[in-house]
Design a protein around this motif. Sequence first.
Motif, mmCIF file in Angstrom:
data_model
loop_
_atom_site.group_PDB
_atom_site.id
_atom_site.type_symbol
_atom_site.label_atom_id
_atom_site.label_comp_id
_atom_site.label_asym_id
_atom_site.label_seq_id
_atom_site.Cartn_x
_atom_site.Cartn_y
_atom_site.Cartn_z
ATOM 1 N N ALA A 1 68.290 44.254 -98.556
ATOM 2 C CA ALA A 1 67.292 44.997 -99.333
ATOM 3 C C ALA A 1 67.624 45.021 -100.807
ATOM 4 C CB ALA A 1 67.193 46.425 -98.802
ATOM 5 N N ALA A 2 68.919 44.801 -101.131
ATOM 6 C CA ALA A 2 69.314 44.892 -102.534
ATOM 7 C C ALA A 2 69.311 43.560 -103.249
ATOM 8 C CB ALA A 2 70.717 45.499 -102.623
ATOM 9 N N VAL A 3 69.151 42.484 -102.506
ATOM 10 C CA VAL A 3 69.199 41.159 -103.133
ATOM 11 C C VAL A 3 67.874 40.839 -103.782
ATOM 12 C CG1 VAL A 3 69.535 38.717 -102.731
ATOM 13 C CG2 VAL A 3 70.894 40.374 -101.465
ATOM 14 N N ALA A 4 67.854 40.737 -105.067
ATOM 15 C CA ALA A 4 66.696 40.238 -105.825
ATOM 16 C C ALA A 4 65.382 40.769 -105.324
ATOM 17 C CB ALA A 4 66.668 38.725 -105.813
ATOM 18 N N THR A 5 65.076 41.968 -105.671
ATOM 19 C CA THR A 5 63.723 42.460 -105.422
ATOM 20 C C THR A 5 63.015 42.560 -106.745
ATOM 21 O OG1 THR A 5 64.678 44.665 -105.423
ATOM 22 C CG2 THR A 5 64.092 43.745 -103.282
ATOM 23 N N PRO A 6 62.773 41.405 -107.371
ATOM 24 C CA PRO A 6 62.122 41.430 -108.675
ATOM 25 C C PRO A 6 60.655 41.695 -108.515
ATOM 26 C CG PRO A 6 62.512 39.180 -107.977
ATOM 27 C CD PRO A 6 62.979 40.070 -106.882
ATOM 28 N N GLY A 7 60.192 42.763 -108.864
ATOM 29 C CA GLY A 7 58.787 43.038 -108.660
ATOM 30 C C GLY A 7 58.440 44.348 -109.309
ATOM 31 N N ALA A 8 59.265 45.350 -109.098
ATOM 32 C CA ALA A 8 58.972 46.635 -109.696
ATOM 33 C C ALA A 8 59.181 46.569 -111.198
ATOM 34 C CB ALA A 8 59.903 47.689 -109.098
ATOM 35 N N PRO A 9 58.169 46.969 -111.967
ATOM 36 C CA PRO A 9 58.337 46.967 -113.420
ATOM 37 C C PRO A 9 59.372 47.986 -113.865
ATOM 38 C CG PRO A 9 56.154 47.789 -112.784
ATOM 39 C CD PRO A 9 56.855 47.373 -111.536
ATOM 40 N N ALA B 1 65.716 30.668 -110.787
ATOM 41 C CA ALA B 1 66.516 31.602 -111.581
ATOM 42 C C ALA B 1 65.731 32.103 -112.790
ATOM 43 C CB ALA B 1 67.809 30.927 -112.023
ATOM 44 N N LEU B 2 64.970 31.228 -113.424
ATOM 45 C CA LEU B 2 64.180 31.631 -114.592
ATOM 46 C C LEU B 2 63.090 32.625 -114.200
ATOM 47 C CD1 LEU B 2 63.510 31.189 -117.632
ATOM 48 C CD2 LEU B 2 61.901 29.445 -116.887
ATOM 49 N N MET B 3 62.386 32.351 -113.108
ATOM 50 C CA MET B 3 61.309 33.252 -112.703
ATOM 51 C C MET B 3 61.847 34.619 -112.271
ATOM 52 S SD MET B 3 58.451 31.830 -113.321
ATOM 53 C CE MET B 3 57.294 32.851 -112.389
ATOM 54 N N ASN B 4 63.066 34.663 -111.745
ATOM 55 C CA ASN B 4 63.672 35.960 -111.440
ATOM 56 C C ASN B 4 63.888 36.771 -112.716
ATOM 57 O OD1 ASN B 4 63.715 35.592 -108.691
ATOM 58 N ND2 ASN B 4 65.866 34.986 -108.588
ATOM 59 N N GLU B 5 64.285 36.086 -113.787
ATOM 60 C CA GLU B 5 64.458 36.782 -115.062
ATOM 61 C C GLU B 5 63.106 37.199 -115.653
ATOM 62 O OE1 GLU B 5 67.478 37.672 -116.451
ATOM 63 O OE2 GLU B 5 68.090 37.031 -114.444
ATOM 64 N N VAL B 6 62.075 36.384 -115.409
ATOM 65 C CA VAL B 6 60.727 36.748 -115.851
ATOM 66 C C VAL B 6 60.275 38.023 -115.150
ATOM 67 C CG1 VAL B 6 58.294 36.055 -115.813
ATOM 68 C CG2 VAL B 6 60.043 34.412 -116.495
ATOM 69 N N GLU B 7 60.461 38.067 -113.843
ATOM 70 C CA GLU B 7 60.023 39.253 -113.089
ATOM 71 C C GLU B 7 60.837 40.487 -113.451
ATOM 72 O OE1 GLU B 7 58.513 39.597 -109.502
ATOM 73 O OE2 GLU B 7 57.593 37.624 -109.339
ATOM 74 N N ALA B 8 62.097 40.276 -113.815
ATOM 75 C CA ALA B 8 62.922 41.410 -114.225
ATOM 76 C C ALA B 8 62.568 41.895 -115.626
ATOM 77 C CB ALA B 8 64.400 41.022 -114.161
ATOM 78 N N GLY B 9 61.736 41.134 -116.355
ATOM 79 C CA GLY B 9 61.303 41.556 -117.677
ATOM 80 C C GLY B 9 62.204 41.125 -118.807
ATOM 81 N N ARG B 10 63.240 40.351 -118.504
ATOM 82 C CA ARG B 10 64.160 39.929 -119.560
ATOM 83 C C ARG B 10 63.689 38.664 -120.275
ATOM 84 N NH1 ARG B 10 67.639 42.331 -115.734
ATOM 85 N NH2 ARG B 10 67.749 40.449 -114.448
ATOM 86 N N ILE B 11 62.742 37.965 -119.673
ATOM 87 C CA ILE B 11 62.208 36.736 -120.257
ATOM 88 C C ILE B 11 60.702 36.741 -120.071
ATOM 89 C CG2 ILE B 11 62.048 34.220 -119.887
ATOM 90 C CD1 ILE B 11 65.004 34.136 -119.413
ATOM 91 N N ARG B 12 59.985 36.188 -121.032
ATOM 92 C CA ARG B 12 58.537 36.041 -120.932
ATOM 93 C C ARG B 12 58.161 34.571 -121.113
ATOM 94 N NH1 ARG B 12 54.917 40.317 -121.610
ATOM 95 N NH2 ARG B 12 55.904 42.368 -121.528
ATOM 96 N N LEU B 13 57.279 34.094 -120.263
ATOM 97 C CA LEU B 13 56.925 32.681 -120.275
ATOM 98 C C LEU B 13 56.191 32.272 -121.550
ATOM 99 C CD1 LEU B 13 55.758 32.005 -116.599
ATOM 100 C CD2 LEU B 13 57.972 31.539 -117.643
ATOM 101 N N ASP B 14 55.419 33.167 -122.131
ATOM 102 C CA ASP B 14 54.626 32.810 -123.306
ATOM 103 C C ASP B 14 55.307 33.175 -124.618
ATOM 104 O OD1 ASP B 14 52.252 31.584 -122.187
ATOM 105 O OD2 ASP B 14 51.873 33.526 -121.279
ATOM 106 N N THR B 15 56.572 33.519 -124.546
ATOM 107 C CA THR B 15 57.350 33.788 -125.754
ATOM 108 C C THR B 15 58.018 32.495 -126.211
ATOM 109 O OG1 THR B 15 57.774 36.077 -125.103
ATOM 110 C CG2 THR B 15 59.313 35.092 -126.662
ATOM 111 N N PRO B 16 58.079 32.233 -127.513
ATOM 112 C CA PRO B 16 58.787 31.033 -127.989
ATOM 113 C C PRO B 16 60.213 30.985 -127.455
ATOM 114 C CG PRO B 16 57.541 32.016 -129.777
ATOM 115 C CD PRO B 16 57.456 32.975 -128.623
#
Length: 716
Positions: free
Chosen positions: A39-47, A169-184
């Motif tokens: 349950a604790a492994v990568a639940t990227p979803g909650a803002p 790995a990148l999309m996990n960071e996107v969901e965690a809010g640390r990276i945005r796809l449309d940011t330079p």
Amino acid sequence: MALRLSFKAAALAALIGSAFFGASMVEAQDAVAPPPPAAAVATPGAPIPYTATVKRRPGRVRPAPTRTLSVGSPLTTTSAAIAAAAQTPVPVTAAPLPAADLEAYVDGVVRSSMARDHIAGVTIAVVQNGQVVLKKGYGVASVTGGRRVNPDKTLFRVGSISKTFTWIALMNEVEAGRIRLDTPVNIYLPEKLQLKDQGKKSPVRLRDLMTHTAGFEDRALGQLFERDPRRERSLELYLRQERPNRVREPGVLPAYSNYGVALAGEALANVTGKPFEQLVTEQVIFPAGLTHTTFREDRPWRADLPAPMSPALAADRSDGFRWTPLGFHTEAPEYIGHIAPAGSASSTAGDMARYMTLLLNGGTIDGRTVFSPKTSAAFRTPMYRPAEGAPGWNAGFMDIPLPGGHRGFGHAGATLWFHSNMVMVPDLGLGVFIAVNTDTGVDLPATLPAAIIERFYAPRPEVPVASRMSVAEAKAYGGQFLTTRRSYGGLEGFIDRMIGDASVRAAPDGRLTLTLDGKSSQWTATDKPDVFAPVSGPGLLVFQREEGRVVRFFSPMGFAAFERIGFPHGLGLLMTFAILTGLASIATLIGVVTRDRRESRQTPTQALASLLQITQAVLWLTALAGVGIFASGSRDIAKVFYGWPSGWLLTASACAFVAALLTLATLFMAPVVWRGGRRVDSWTSLRKLGFTCTTLVFLGFAVILSTWGFLEFWNT
């Protein structure tokens, strides 16, 4: 990473392709903690509202800037279709594959290909509806030891399939809010690696890197692979030293880029503060339970590089082979760790079966969540499609047209000696992985997944359907085209122009014949304008018009666009002038020894012009000979990659450059040569004409070589 060339090979199309080794091995190499509860492994979803700090690795000189990112819905930068797809799993209604029939069919295809194409070893896995339907090894992993391919133990390089791990790995960071796809992407890179605008209006975004539309040229020779581990560099140093030029605005046309994916991997490492190999192990390999998968390589330990492959995995690594007239030749390992996010992974068919199950099952396996359902939907939802119906890119995964109207997602890969392919078909619940360990084996991985689907789910009619198009209509699509996946200058640009062209011709029955990479295929019109389906095999051929005229088509597998080129830029014109230059040079030298005494009378200016033209003839012949010697050895792909820039090619380019300058000098002297002196002290009119014609031939060849980049001997 599909490499293009006789020299860039059947392999620079996908580049190339870290490690859960058991607790002790992971601890030694990555210092990875034991896996947390499911349950604790990568639940990227909650803002999660927070202030995101762009971290720098220890040792950075520049202090880390802090940037505040507003965090909303985890995937607000993706289309609404992704969110909808995440809530609506694709129903699987197809009948399951009959295991015995599948094995018999695959056995026949694989063994036939191994004999025909001289393949030493093959490994394959087929999964469907969460079950392994077929997992098998064929042939040998080592000729000297007679070690056979074991699908659960033998590691094959998977080439550019490595990229899919990077995107998870990148999309996990996107969901965690640390990276945005449309940011330079510059926001996430250390200062030394940030991209310059180079005259472009728009910055390169992470989304552009995922869809291979960043606008980079593609350079590979002399730096994509290394044979000597002492020449290996860190990812950061490689990215700094091997920057490609930006040749178009981002988001416009596809051009497959290994550099772009490596840049995304470095952005990940910079944001998380962890080396890429450790990051991908912690986020993907470890939680997915891939016990025989690693991004590390079998090389000596070096303090300035990531740790090497564990001895246990290195013992199971397959050798790479080249087929020669004397049989299989075992090749030295190719090192790709300097561009690891784009291609350094090695894996087994058993692990890839688990990996495909994970991808088809929405990001979960054995009760563990490796990535979220929304990320899973992004991997199978088009993020970029260059034209209606054309193959494009999902979130880093290839969008793959398949027989019977099925659509898949996945990735192909290649190194110098290994070729691989991974295709998932959600509506069939099906995944196919195949890899070979021999340079001649490119066709089998490229065709087998589609062949399985065609055999069991979409058999083609015995007699092809008549073309919907007349010959006159088909001729509108004919012409010569040049790939966007190439270097745009210098000697590598010259080579890429030579091998990156494609021709389209109208067949007598109204179909199109496409000749690409030395192979021809037939395509027939569909009910959609400018869209053609293959008479046999996978893919779609989609053309694009501007002002009513066909100007380009897109690679049947989405790797690049091919833009129409006119007569002045065609290979035929180059070859014609090369032949004329060779003949004119030989005639010039023959004239020196055969000209009678009366014809040798000349003014001082004519004497100088004659000397210059003789020098040019020698230089042009030397240049042509140098290119010929280089071309004769270009079948040895390793020699081209590792030995770039070739001494013969450099010599040829330098000679051509000097000859071009001398040609300009003789051109300016031509009026004085024609004016001459007294009749008895001047050239005859016939010799003047010959001098002028030779000068014009040399000049034409020089202009063509200049536009092709061949005269830039300093630009390798």
